[in-house]
Design a protein around this motif. Sequence first.
Motif, short mmCIF file in Angstrom:
data_model
loop_
_atom_site.label_atom_id
_atom_site.label_comp_id
_atom_site.label_asym_id
_atom_site.label_seq_id
_atom_site.Cartn_x
_atom_site.Cartn_y
_atom_site.Cartn_z
N LYS A 1 10.48 0.65 -0.16
CA LYS A 1 10.17 0.84 1.25
C LYS A 1 9.31 -0.31 1.74
O LYS A 1 8.42 -0.78 1.02
CB LYS A 1 9.39 2.13 1.46
CG LYS A 1 10.22 3.39 1.33
CD LYS A 1 9.31 4.58 1.53
CE LYS A 1 10.11 5.86 1.71
NZ LYS A 1 9.54 6.71 2.73
N THR A 2 9.57 -0.72 2.98
CA THR A 2 8.72 -1.73 3.59
C THR A 2 8.43 -1.31 5.02
O THR A 2 9.08 -0.42 5.55
CB THR A 2 9.42 -3.10 3.66
OG1 THR A 2 10.62 -2.92 4.43
CG2 THR A 2 9.77 -3.65 2.31
N ASN B 1 5.41 12.59 -7.12
CA ASN B 1 5.08 13.07 -5.78
C ASN B 1 3.91 14.05 -5.80
O ASN B 1 3.12 14.10 -4.85
CB ASN B 1 6.31 13.74 -5.14
CG ASN B 1 7.28 12.72 -4.56
OD1 ASN B 1 6.87 11.61 -4.21
ND2 ASN B 1 8.54 13.06 -4.49
N PHE C 1 2.08 13.85 -2.26
CA PHE C 1 3.14 14.07 -1.28
C PHE C 1 3.69 15.49 -1.35
O PHE C 1 4.23 15.99 -0.37
CB PHE C 1 4.25 13.04 -1.45
CG PHE C 1 3.91 11.76 -0.77
CD1 PHE C 1 4.36 11.50 0.51
CD2 PHE C 1 3.10 10.83 -1.39
CE1 PHE C 1 4.01 10.33 1.15
CE2 PHE C 1 2.75 9.67 -0.76
CZ PHE C 1 3.20 9.40 0.51
N TYR C 2 3.56 16.13 -2.52
CA TYR C 2 3.85 17.55 -2.61
C TYR C 2 2.56 18.27 -2.95
O TYR C 2 1.75 17.75 -3.72
CB TYR C 2 4.87 17.86 -3.71
CG TYR C 2 6.26 17.36 -3.48
CD1 TYR C 2 6.74 17.12 -2.20
CD2 TYR C 2 7.11 17.13 -4.56
CE1 TYR C 2 8.03 16.67 -1.99
CE2 TYR C 2 8.40 16.69 -4.37
CZ TYR C 2 8.86 16.43 -3.08
OH TYR C 2 10.13 15.99 -2.89
N TYR D 1 -3.44 10.48 2.28
CA TYR D 1 -3.85 9.12 2.65
C TYR D 1 -5.20 8.75 2.03
O TYR D 1 -5.53 7.57 1.93
CB TYR D 1 -3.90 8.96 4.17
CG TYR D 1 -4.94 9.79 4.87
CD1 TYR D 1 -6.25 9.35 5.00
CD2 TYR D 1 -4.62 11.02 5.42
CE1 TYR D 1 -7.21 10.11 5.63
CE2 TYR D 1 -5.57 11.80 6.05
CZ TYR D 1 -6.86 11.33 6.15
OH TYR D 1 -7.80 12.09 6.78
N PHE E 1 11.06 24.55 -6.03
CA PHE E 1 11.77 24.39 -4.75
C PHE E 1 12.78 25.51 -4.69
O PHE E 1 13.79 25.48 -5.40
CB PHE E 1 12.51 23.06 -4.67
CG PHE E 1 11.58 21.88 -4.61
CD1 PHE E 1 10.80 21.67 -3.49
CD2 PHE E 1 11.50 21.00 -5.66
CE1 PHE E 1 9.95 20.59 -3.44
CE2 PHE E 1 10.65 19.93 -5.61
CZ PHE E 1 9.87 19.71 -4.50
N ARG F 1 1.04 4.24 -5.35
CA ARG F 1 2.38 4.54 -5.84
C ARG F 1 3.40 3.64 -5.15
O ARG F 1 3.15 3.09 -4.08
CB ARG F 1 2.75 5.99 -5.58
CG ARG F 1 2.91 6.28 -4.09
CD ARG F 1 3.63 7.58 -3.87
NE ARG F 1 5.00 7.50 -4.31
CZ ARG F 1 5.87 8.49 -4.23
NH1 ARG F 1 5.48 9.65 -3.73
NH2 ARG F 1 7.11 8.35 -4.62
N ARG G 1 1.36 -5.14 -2.26
CA ARG G 1 0.48 -4.23 -1.52
C ARG G 1 -0.45 -3.51 -2.49
O ARG G 1 -1.63 -3.32 -2.21
CB ARG G 1 1.31 -3.21 -0.75
CG ARG G 1 1.68 -3.65 0.64
CD ARG G 1 2.08 -2.45 1.49
NE ARG G 1 3.18 -1.73 0.89
CZ ARG G 1 4.45 -1.92 1.18
NH1 ARG G 1 4.79 -2.80 2.09
NH2 ARG G 1 5.39 -1.24 0.60
N PHE H 1 7.80 3.54 -4.21
CA PHE H 1 8.91 4.47 -3.98
C PHE H 1 10.17 3.94 -4.64
O PHE H 1 10.37 2.74 -4.78
CB PHE H 1 9.14 4.66 -2.49
CG PHE H 1 8.01 5.38 -1.80
CD1 PHE H 1 8.03 6.75 -1.64
CD2 PHE H 1 6.91 4.67 -1.32
CE1 PHE H 1 7.00 7.41 -1.01
CE2 PHE H 1 5.87 5.33 -0.69
CZ PHE H 1 5.91 6.71 -0.54
N GLY I 1 -6.02 0.37 6.19
CA GLY I 1 -6.04 1.82 6.02
C GLY I 1 -7.39 2.43 6.36
O GLY I 1 -8.41 1.74 6.41
N ALA J 1 -5.17 6.64 -1.70
CA ALA J 1 -5.12 5.18 -1.84
C ALA J 1 -6.53 4.63 -1.95
O ALA J 1 -6.79 3.71 -2.74
CB ALA J 1 -4.39 4.56 -0.65
#
Lengths: 244, 301, 410, 335
Positions: free
Chosen positions: A90-91, A49, A54-55, A75, A15, A84, A153, A86, A107, A78
């Motif tokens: 998160k919801t 990530n 995600f990265y 996506y 980064f 994964r 989930r 977080f 999904g 999954a």
Amino acid sequence: MISSILQIRCLSKRFGGTHAVREISADLQRGQIYGLIGPNGSGKTTLINLISGFYAPDTGEIILDGEELTRRKPYELAGLGLVRTFQMPKTFASLTVLENVLLPVAGDGRSESLDAMRDAAFDALATTGLTGMAQHPAGSLSGGQAMLLQLARALMCAPVKLLLLDEPFGGVAPALKERITHTIRQINERFQATVVLVSHEMSTIRALCSNVIVMGNGQVIAQGTLDEVSASPEVVAAYLGKPV
Amino acid sequence: MQLLLQSLTLALLNGAIYALMAMGITFIASIMRIINWSTGEFYMVGSFAHLALLTVIFPALGLTLPMAWLLSALLAMGLVFVLGMVVQRTLIAPMHRPGTQAFEYATIMTVALSVLLQNGAIMIAGPNQYSVPDYMRPILLEDLEIVLNGSRVASGLAALAIILLFYVLLYRTSLGLAFRGIAQNRLAAETAGLNLKTMDMLAFGIGTGLCAVAGALLAPVFLVHPLNGAAATMKGFEIIVIGGIGSLGGAVVAAFGLALVEGLGATFYRAELQQLYGFVFLIGFLVFRPQGLFGHRERRV
Amino acid sequence: MDFELSGKLAIAAAAAAFLTATATSAMAQANATPVNIGVLTPLSPPGDSAAGQLIVRGAELGAKYVNQRLGGVWNSTCPAPGPVNIVKGDDSGLAEKGMAALRSLVTNDKIAGVLGTYDSTVALAVQPLAEQYKLPLLVTQASDDKISGNHTKFTFMTHTIARDRSDVVEAFIKSYGFKRVAILAENTDYGTSSGPDMQKRFVDGGMSSQLWIFDKTNPDLLPTLLQVKKFAPDVIYNMGVGAPAYLIVKQSADVGLLPKTPMIISYDLPIRPEFWRNLGELGKNMIFLSYYQPKQVLTDAGKWLQEEYRKSYNEPALYSSLAAFGNTIVLAQAMNAACSTEGEKVSGALVKGGFTSWNQTGVAFKQSDGVDWQRSVQPIMVLQYTKANQGFGDATILYPPNMKTGELVR
Amino acid sequence: MMPQSSMIDLLSATRKLPASWWPNELTPGVAAALATAFLPLMLNDYQLQVMWVAFYLAVLAISWNLVAGYGGMFSLAQHALATIGGYSSAAAVLALGLPVWWGVVCGGLAAALLGYLLGHATLHLRSLYFAIATWVFAEVARQLITINYEITRGAMGLQVPYLFSTLDPIAYFYLFLGLLLVAFGASAILLRTKLGYRIQAVRDDEELAIANGVNAARAKRTIFAMSAGMAGMAGAMYGHAVGLLAPSQADFSQMSLIIIAAVLGGYRTLWGPIIGAILIQAVAEMLRFSQEGRLVIFAALLIVVFRLYPQGVMGALKILATLLRRRRQAEGKTQ
């Protein structure tokens, strides 16, 4: 018989000027629970990530059960059995808890009807102890309950091959920690899923994990049982911030 | 050649004016992460306040000052600054509730506010258009055969001065430091002990005040009437996207860029497409550089 | 028996008396029942509410005039049903809102006629409804020639269309020897119907002419005006309405077109008091089209209107108000002539014509060919200011030749 | 072991599950539509006209609520998409000579296609930029229609054929009632499908949705295109109901009206847009004494209602219902 589930080759991510992950290679075995530990800023979350898509990595490749992941869309992972959670739980705050649990079934690439998965959803709720909250909006859950919801989930993402858990015990009430540990074991046993658990709590690591991976400064500095790595001078140095 | 020169001169003046128009909306967006849809209406309120002060209240008080227009414009800014703070505290701040997406709710509130102010003005102010006396005599550049409207020059200069003052406020004071901190990261700023409630209120007041002073300064150029804020809204949005949210320098550069593109395009190609040139410019930015000129990409996760 | 009979008689008499009394009072009440006239006009955005307000003012003063001076409708020959009352209907400049508003005026307010339409879109959308309801529709200020071109029975037009204005401007420009005409038209129905028509006319007539259409919401017209400057016209025709008209004047000066090049404003904006406040010296030598001039002999009604308007609003009435006023009193006269408020009869009376309006021309709706179907043509004058802050009454009349009071000042 | 209250919750949960494609909201919707179908017996022409305009506004508000409320995409182009639907239908009918009904279909398809492309171009943007981008799209559409007056007749208005041979508002009342029922039913069903869950999940937390296997970009694009198609079809029918198209339909004040209708009734609720649209029309008619003040009063009303109940009228009703239930429970206990 191949018992390796995840192979990481030469993975790097920068980064700006910081080299968050540098040339990590690792090989994780099917059905094991790994602890991923290391001081703050050592690159644990960046690694999660990267693996979960995600990265995009600067270099290197990730192979899950023989499938190359680096070219996959996040996506799609999954559907391949990579799940994964977080760090900040998160919801989907405006959906009910039940709908949250059913969401993975909605999904892309899932063919089961929501209706058919209802019983499975209730099973997942029962496993996580959230049955009583089924019709409540997920936004009303406590932090620990939300973390359990993430695991519920995960149970619906069957079959789970790899479960990446980012600090599942952070800020969770002690009574719920037991529940979380129990659920992680359930997922591990039911699907023969490999679990990577990022945590600072050595007692839970000790209780859950057969293997521990230690990161420091973007690299893997030790791997083995908790006792083995605790004895490693590099690990001690990384935690105390002294040069080797 | 003469045409090009004239077009460039006018674009430069317009740039300063656009920059002032856009400053308020950009500032509010960078601090509060909302679009103030009533920007144009605060501009309009500012222009009416200026009109009332300059042509009714000052004469009634027997005030005859040199540069009365500047004083009046600044007073109009002050009035709207207070109005903006009241509006923020009573209407916009309460929309930041847990579980709601503050952006949507606050934006809806400002849309409603804009309808209210615009139609209220139509009811109260009636059908006429007004102007205030010119601030300066026209400037004649004889060698170049260029005439410059004195009010445009005066308001352009005043706009630059106000932008400069705003720059000093942002970059040379502790209040400015606080604002910049909030623009970077609201959560971190709050953890650092800043009272976001008060800062949001101040930011909204300052932002609307900047819109209002633009409206006041431009009263002799773009007239005073209930619908005169449309241009300010439009330019504000365009400049936000082009310049990037939260960048004062970006807004100024974008304002001059927009004025140039519109001015040159409409002067040397089809004039009726004037506003579309700006849109094309903007769409280009949305596609190729969505973070704007000086904005930075936000890290995800 | 006798007693009973007389008793019954008395009761009958009393009943009769009561009935008569009731009937009389009912009739008296009926006499006082106002005749509603609808004003369908834009009063909120996106419509041009500024124009709408002027139209409402004119219509309301028109009703006042009918009630005070004509004694309501049906005043002389028929038993009078009472005063005229104006009911507003806001069309927001939108066709669908116009339809709803007209239906509301018909159903709730039982209007006997409607006037005021300003946007061509609204006029065209409500035209079929007026036919359906057999309701006289006086189009006050919509300028599309399709409206009269549709040849509908209940639509009447008093407004000028593109062709009328083109005629006058063309004749004026030719008579003063202008050769290069720049036309700046706003992108409303007014600008897009008249602008291209006029440009074509000039080019066909051997002149050089260019047309620029600009967006009404755009306050910065300098680039357009720089193109105009490059074209180097010897006269500019300013077809902005309201704010754009002022902006064209101001910004023409910014690029150096004014005061050298003569400019014609396409309507009577310069007669408003804020004209001089807004423009100052720039308004000097401004040429403009007007439908009347104070020195022109107005009818009694017209004089009454100007006086009342000044009393109420402290400024002279603009064409919008005059036209709406005229429409209102024409409608009232038609009702009087027909001795009825029934649409069929009123429109029959309207076609017969011969009504007084605010100007001396009078109003008549002949069923002529093409766009002149049921359309009353109004004279247009060309005026010019010769000094800053000049009163409207002192403006020179340049056109038509028979009314000319002075020469063009350049 | 399980406390009794959660047993009850479990039972009711089983009943309320998204098991059936027939959503719970649809039954009262159909019932209300049936009841409304008898209204023309009591209403006059004008009231019917007001009603159909309210239904039209409600359809636009529903379509906007779908993208903005449920989808979290704060679009400001709904009015422009409706206008584009109208002009596309006009093009199909006037230029290609298609029957009016085909024109309506073309209008819906054209708007859906444009919506899809617009979504493709803008949905990666952050909320603030996305809102501005859609506003720019609307403004460009309005200006292009106005500028190309040789083709569109610009502000003079384009006359288009009526849908029915009669001008009687009853016909249009049923037409728009039907359209409203379809729009309501479609969104109620949609929200119970997988796509509906996906889009709501994306609205709540895009990353989490992706981590759970949702192709967020595709879900957003699809919903955006569907909503655009709904608006476009409504816009096309509107054009053929009024007989006239004008660029003023794409004026931002029309978007404000859509937002006011949806939010006043209840943002992110199925019934909200309908209640809001009808309320706006009703209030407008009650305010006939002050036509100029109509929008002022709407805006003030919205500000007050929205400030007190961010869920609009629906939110206020819910709170009222809860209060009543509590009181009844309290009474039940005392007895």
